[in-house]
Design a protein around this motif. Structure first.
Motif, PDB file in Angstrom:
ATOM      1  N   ALA A   1       0.829  -1.211   0.000  1.00 55.39           N
ATOM      2  CA  ALA A   1       0.000   0.000   0.000  1.00 55.39           C
ATOM      3  C   ALA A   1       0.862   1.259   0.000  1.00 55.39           C
ATOM      4  O   ALA A   1       0.595   2.215  -0.741  1.00 55.39           O
ATOM      5  CB  ALA A   1      -0.930  -0.012   1.208  1.00 55.39           C
ATOM      6  N   GLU A   2       1.919   1.266   0.802  1.00 55.60           N
ATOM      7  CA  GLU A   2       2.813   2.432   0.849  1.00 55.60           C
ATOM      8  C   GLU A   2       3.529   2.620  -0.481  1.00 55.60           C
ATOM      9  O   GLU A   2       3.664   3.759  -0.973  1.00 55.60           O
ATOM     10  CB  GLU A   2       3.826   2.261   1.982  1.00 55.60           C
ATOM     11  CG  GLU A   2       3.214   2.363   3.373  1.00 55.60           C
ATOM     12  CD  GLU A   2       4.239   2.088   4.473  1.00 55.60           C
ATOM     13  OE1 GLU A   2       5.385   1.699   4.127  1.00 55.60           O
ATOM     14  OE2 GLU A   2       3.901   2.259   5.657  1.00 55.60           O
ATOM     15  N   ALA A   3       3.971   1.515  -1.083  1.00 53.19           N
ATOM     16  CA  ALA A   3       4.672   1.605  -2.368  1.00 53.19           C
ATOM     17  C   ALA A   3       3.763   2.152  -3.456  1.00 53.19           C
ATOM     18  O   ALA A   3       4.157   3.033  -4.244  1.00 53.19           O
ATOM     19  CB  ALA A   3       5.202   0.228  -2.765  1.00 53.19           C
ATOM     20  N   LEU A   4       2.531   1.670  -3.511  1.00 58.21           N
ATOM     21  CA  LEU A   4       1.619   2.099  -4.570  1.00 58.21           C
ATOM     22  C   LEU A   4       1.084   3.505  -4.335  1.00 58.21           C
ATOM     23  O   LEU A   4       0.800   4.230  -5.302  1.00 58.21           O
ATOM     24  CB  LEU A   4       0.474   1.092  -4.708  1.00 58.21           C
ATOM     25  CG  LEU A   4       0.909  -0.311  -5.152  1.00 58.21           C
ATOM     26  CD1 LEU A   4      -0.306  -1.195  -5.392  1.00 58.21           C
ATOM     27  CD2 LEU A   4       1.778  -0.265  -6.402  1.00 58.21           C
ATOM     28  N   ASP A   5       0.950   3.901  -3.094  1.00 60.49           N
ATOM     29  CA  ASP A   5       0.573   5.300  -2.817  1.00 60.49           C
ATOM     30  C   ASP A   5       1.642   6.241  -3.365  1.00 60.49           C
ATOM     31  O   ASP A   5       1.332   7.286  -3.948  1.00 60.49           O
ATOM     32  CB  ASP A   5       0.403   5.526  -1.313  1.00 60.49           C
ATOM     33  CG  ASP A   5      -0.926   4.995  -0.782  1.00 60.49           C
ATOM     34  OD1 ASP A   5      -1.826   4.724  -1.606  1.00 60.49           O
ATOM     35  OD2 ASP A   5      -1.055   4.863   0.450  1.00 60.49           O
ATOM     36  N   TYR A   6       2.894   5.862  -3.180  1.00 55.67           N
ATOM     37  CA  TYR A   6       4.000   6.672  -3.703  1.00 55.67           C
ATOM     38  C   TYR A   6       3.968   6.697  -5.230  1.00 55.67           C
ATOM     39  O   TYR A   6       4.092   7.767  -5.854  1.00 55.67           O
ATOM     40  CB  TYR A   6       5.337   6.107  -3.224  1.00 55.67           C
ATOM     41  CG  TYR A   6       6.540   6.853  -3.735  1.00 55.67           C
ATOM     42  CD1 TYR A   6       7.085   7.913  -3.015  1.00 55.67           C
ATOM     43  CD2 TYR A   6       7.141   6.513  -4.948  1.00 55.67           C
ATOM     44  CE1 TYR A   6       8.189   8.614  -3.488  1.00 55.67           C
ATOM     45  CE2 TYR A   6       8.240   7.200  -5.434  1.00 55.67           C
ATOM     46  CZ  TYR A   6       8.758   8.253  -4.706  1.00 55.67           C
ATOM     47  OH  TYR A   6       9.841   8.945  -5.192  1.00 55.67           O
ATOM     48  N   VAL A   7       3.807   5.538  -5.839  1.00 58.52           N
ATOM     49  CA  VAL A   7       3.771   5.453  -7.304  1.00 58.52           C
ATOM     50  C   VAL A   7       2.636   6.308  -7.861  1.00 58.52           C
ATOM     51  O   VAL A   7       2.829   7.061  -8.826  1.00 58.52           O
ATOM     52  CB  VAL A   7       3.608   3.991  -7.763  1.00 58.52           C
ATOM     53  CG1 VAL A   7       3.341   3.916  -9.271  1.00 58.52           C
ATOM     54  CG2 VAL A   7       4.851   3.179  -7.417  1.00 58.52           C
ATOM     55  N   TYR A   8       1.467   6.196  -7.248  1.00 61.96           N
ATOM     56  CA  TYR A   8       0.312   6.952  -7.748  1.00 61.96           C
ATOM     57  C   TYR A   8       0.513   8.457  -7.581  1.00 61.96           C
ATOM     58  O   TYR A   8       0.107   9.246  -8.447  1.00 61.96           O
ATOM     59  CB  TYR A   8      -0.947   6.500  -7.008  1.00 61.96           C
ATOM     60  CG  TYR A   8      -2.206   7.163  -7.506  1.00 61.96           C
ATOM     61  CD1 TYR A   8      -2.686   6.912  -8.792  1.00 61.96           C
ATOM     62  CD2 TYR A   8      -2.909   8.054  -6.702  1.00 61.96           C
ATOM     63  CE1 TYR A   8      -3.839   7.520  -9.261  1.00 61.96           C
ATOM     64  CE2 TYR A   8      -4.069   8.674  -7.157  1.00 61.96           C
ATOM     65  CZ  TYR A   8      -4.529   8.401  -8.439  1.00 61.96           C
ATOM     66  OH  TYR A   8      -5.667   9.011  -8.898  1.00 61.96           O
ATOM     67  N   ARG A   9       1.166   8.855  -6.498  1.00 58.45           N
ATOM     68  CA  ARG A   9       1.384  10.289  -6.234  1.00 58.45           C
ATOM     69  C   ARG A   9       2.244  10.932  -7.323  1.00 58.45           C
ATOM     70  O   ARG A   9       2.028  12.083  -7.707  1.00 58.45           O
ATOM     71  CB  ARG A   9       2.040  10.447  -4.858  1.00 58.45           C
ATOM     72  CG  ARG A   9       2.125  11.887  -4.396  1.00 58.45           C
ATOM     73  CD  ARG A   9       2.324  11.979  -2.885  1.00 58.45           C
ATOM     74  NE  ARG A   9       3.590  11.382  -2.443  1.00 58.45           N
ATOM     75  CZ  ARG A   9       3.684  10.285  -1.722  1.00 58.45           C
ATOM     76  NH1 ARG A   9       2.582   9.617  -1.379  1.00 58.45           N
ATOM     77  NH2 ARG A   9       4.868   9.811  -1.355  1.00 58.45           N
ATOM     78  N   PHE A  10       3.195  10.175  -7.863  1.00 57.21           N
ATOM     79  CA  PHE A  10       4.093  10.724  -8.886  1.00 57.21           C
ATOM     80  C   PHE A  10       3.848  10.098 -10.266  1.00 57.21           C
ATOM     81  O   PHE A  10       4.711  10.178 -11.144  1.00 57.21           O
ATOM     82  CB  PHE A  10       5.553  10.486  -8.472  1.00 57.21           C
ATOM     83  CG  PHE A  10       5.951  11.204  -7.218  1.00 57.21           C
ATOM     84  CD1 PHE A  10       6.229  12.566  -7.236  1.00 57.21           C
ATOM     85  CD2 PHE A  10       6.034  10.532  -6.009  1.00 57.21           C
ATOM     86  CE1 PHE A  10       6.597  13.239  -6.073  1.00 57.21           C
ATOM     87  CE2 PHE A  10       6.390  11.189  -4.844  1.00 57.21           C
ATOM     88  CZ  PHE A  10       6.665  12.543  -4.876  1.00 57.21           C
ATOM     89  N   TRP A  11       2.675   9.506 -10.450  1.00 55.29           N
ATOM     90  CA  TRP A  11       2.415   8.729 -11.660  1.00 55.29           C
ATOM     91  C   TRP A  11       2.536   9.556 -12.927  1.00 55.29           C
ATOM     92  O   TRP A  11       3.214   9.160 -13.891  1.00 55.29           O
ATOM     93  CB  TRP A  11       1.029   8.100 -11.555  1.00 55.29           C
ATOM     94  CG  TRP A  11       0.621   7.259 -12.733  1.00 55.29           C
ATOM     95  CD1 TRP A  11      -0.466   7.431 -13.533  1.00 55.29           C
ATOM     96  CD2 TRP A  11       1.287   6.104 -13.243  1.00 55.29           C
ATOM     97  NE1 TRP A  11      -0.530   6.461 -14.497  1.00 55.29           N
ATOM     98  CE2 TRP A  11       0.551   5.629 -14.346  1.00 55.29           C
ATOM     99  CE3 TRP A  11       2.453   5.431 -12.870  1.00 55.29           C
ATOM    100  CZ2 TRP A  11       0.933   4.515 -15.076  1.00 55.29           C
ATOM    101  CZ3 TRP A  11       2.835   4.320 -13.599  1.00 55.29           C
ATOM    102  CH2 TRP A  11       2.072   3.868 -14.691  1.00 55.29           C
ATOM    103  N   ASN A  12       1.918  10.686 -12.984  1.00 60.26           N
ATOM    104  CA  ASN A  12       1.912  11.491 -14.217  1.00 60.26           C
ATOM    105  C   ASN A  12       3.299  12.003 -14.568  1.00 60.26           C
ATOM    106  O   ASN A  12       3.596  12.257 -15.742  1.00 60.26           O
ATOM    107  CB  ASN A  12       0.945  12.661 -14.073  1.00 60.26           C
ATOM    108  CG  ASN A  12      -0.495  12.202 -14.027  1.00 60.26           C
ATOM    109  OD1 ASN A  12      -0.835  11.160 -14.595  1.00 60.26           O
ATOM    110  ND2 ASN A  12      -1.337  12.959 -13.342  1.00 60.26           N
TER     111      ASN A  12
END
Length: 603
Positions: free
Chosen positions: A133-144
């Protein structure tokens, strides 16, 4: 019509038989199927009390009770193995923390995604829910900002969608050339292949009207098939990985099945194993798989004894697939807390199959009417006027529904029996309608057939009560997974269409005249069987995309309930991937049972 079956989930009940019968002992050896059982089902008739009966000539049970009871206990449930696994889990958690220490944001995102991908493919993701969950929250935050290369974009799109992050497939547009090719920024042939493989896997998580996903799937499929023709340039592990993913796409890639295959794939990848972290992850995956498999041995013996003690083995006209159904439950989840789910999964599946065989082939119209009426009266014991085979079925079914409702009510805090009875009433009405079509040689119009087929698919009867034992669900939200919700509509519809495209020829040989193919051809006299299949497969693909959207959207239904409901439909896809695996389990199904339930992995 052949049962389009979706097994029940997470019920911790045990069916109780009133009488215990011992069967004739069988040799303590791996069961061998007689050659004559390998032929496809054909119409057979026997006369019992002046009733001419049809049967599917189904092959015998592959897993006799003597063989199952003789399986030795596996050692991996001992404390020392669990303690070793716990230490390895701690080490892998440290790897998650290290993955976030990369120099650049792009590297940071890719390493986090790769960690999530590895542990989920290998079936150990449940140990790292917080880290994922922490890893994907980070990925989604900087996704664009960071999805600037095709490999990261494809990997991220698939993983984020499966974890219900709202990401658009438009991210792939930037990598598409005018000629329809997708551009991969790597100079290494193996790196390019892995990139396109990730694109292929992402393209399968498609929603309606996503043209770019259709294009990505068409391109990546063609690319990978062409690569397989040049197998001399591939390492053994990469060859196996491509083959596995093309054969078992997301819809047929159940969690434990994927884990078992990726343990082999990564175990043969020398370059991948040169990384010490990867060696640790793989060792944990092997140990975890064997620990979970050690739970299956007593469960195999429980389900085999239940089959014997309930006297269901006496019903020799129907399919005996209780062990294959336990494989389904284990393929979805092997967690210790889901023991009740796996047992119930197999029991309800077996009962649903028996009911299907009774209504499709064996029972006379008068007997079926009596059985339906008796069930709706909900007597605690079967009426004396029912034939013995129906009494056996009725008792097992009645006891199972009662006990499953009791388990569901403990979780929900309110009575759920009426939900189960309504689902079964509707199901029996639907299969009774199909039995009357068979008896009259009637082919309905396609709309009428499909509407009835959604109920006769068995999706509600085999999932509703069991899903209610997973997590508390407010009573006013039950309809989000039950009739008349869109999720339930698409669930039953896709199961019916998939089953018909696999079984219509065998069913027609048995005298079951109505199928989606036959109905389409009746409405379109100029069409061929090939035309009908093309149309129905197209509609099935569109409906599956809609089901993906319903499954992955956030709508207030607990994710665990939707996950298991969706995995039930994926189990069905596994059984019908190549053929009617419910009727013919001597090939791929037998192999799956051996690899998931019987054979431990060498450490």
């Amino acid at each position: 019509m052949a049962l389009i079956f979706t097994p029940s989930s997470a019920l911790s009940f045990c069916f109780k038989s009133k009488l215990t019968h011992r069967i004739k002992p069988c040799p303590k050896s791996f069961p061998t199927l007689p050659t004559k059982c390998l032929s496809r089902p054909v119409l057979a008739s026997t006369s019992v009390k002046n009733v001419t009966r049809r049967t599917g000539n189904h092959h015998a049970n592959l897993w006799d009770d003597d063989f199952i009871q003789s399986l030795p206990k596996l050692p991996y449930d001992a404390p020392q193995y669990r303690e070793r696994a716990d230490r390895l889990v701690g080490e892998v958690k440290d790897m998650f923390n290290a993955a976030g220490a990369a120099d650049s944001c792009a590297d940071n995102i890719l390493k986090r995604l790769q960690m999530v991908d590895k542990v989920e493919r290998l079936g150990i993701g449940r140990h790292f829910e917080m880290e994922i969950a922490e890893a994907l929250d980070y990925v989604y935050r900087f996704w664009n900002e960071s999805s600037k290369d095709l490999n990261t974009a494809a990997l991220g799109l698939r993983i984020l969608r499966l974890h219900r992050y709202p990401v658009s497939s438009d991210v792939l547009e930037q990598f598409k050339a005018k000629d329809g090719q997708f551009l991969c920024c790597t100079t290494q042939i193996e790196g390019e292949i892995q990139c396109i493989l990730n694109l292929f896997r992402a393209s399968l998580i498609a929603f309606p009207n996503e043209k770019i996903m259709d294009e990505a799937q068409a391109f990546s499929t063609m690319y990978l098939k062409q690569i397989l023709e040049k197998s001399h340039i591939l390492g053994a592990s990469l060859l196996k990985e491509i083959t596995f993913n093309l054969e078992y796409r997301w819809r047929t890639n159940l969690p434990r099945l994927e884990a078992r295959n990726y343990i082999d794939i990564y175990g043969e990848n020398i370059s991948w194993l040169m990384n010490m972290d990867n060696q640790t992850i793989l060792y944990l995956a092997k140990l975890d798989f064997n620990i979970l498999q050690s739970l299956y041995r007593p469960e195999l013996q429980i389900i085999s004894r239940w089959w014997r003690d309930s006297r269901l083995y006496k019903l020799d006209f129907c399919r005996h697939r209780h062990i294959e159904y336990l494989f389904q439950g284990c393929a979805i989840t092997g967690e210790p807390k889901h023991l009740g789910f796996r047992i119930a999964f197999a029991k309800f599946s077996a009962l649903a199959t028996i009911v299907d065989d009774i209504y499709d082939t064996y029972g006379s119209i008068e007997e079926l009417k009596h059985f339906t009426e008796a069930f709706k009266r909900w007597d605690s014991t079967p009426p004396d006027y029912l034939p013995e085979y129906m009494k056996i079925t009725y008792s097992a079914l009645y006891d199972g529904i009662i006990e499953s409702a009791q388990e569901a009510s403990k979780i929900q805090g309110y009575e759920t029996l009426h939900n189960a009875r309504k689902a079964w009433d509707d199901y029996l009405d639907a299969v009774m309608q199909e039995a009357q079509w068979i008896a009259n040689g009637h082919i309905p119009n396609l709309k009428e057939y499909v509407e009835n087929g959604r109920e006769s698919s068995g999706s509600r009867t085999t999932t509703l009560q069991s899903l209610l034992t997973l997590d508390a669900l407010p009573e006013n939200e039950i309809q989000n997974i039950d009739h008349p919700s869109k999720f339930n509509y698409l669930f039953g519809l896709t199961l019916r269409l998939r089953g018909d495209t696999r079984t219509f020829k065998t069913e027609a040989d048995r005298g079951e005249v109505a199928s989606a193919i036959a109905c389409y051809m009746k409405e379109h006299p100029e069409s061929s069987e090939k035309d009908a299949l093309k149309y129905l497969n197209f509609k099935l693909d569109e409906h599956l995309k809609e089901l993906n959207l319903e499954y992955l959207k956030n709508d207030g239904v607990p994710n665990c309930i939707k996950d298991y409901a969706y995995d039930c439909s994926r189990c069905f896809e596994v059984f019908y991937k190549e053929r009617d695996g419910f009727s013919i389990s001597t090939k791929d199904m037998k192999n799956h049972v051996e690899r998931i339930l019987i054979e431990p992995i060498k450490m």
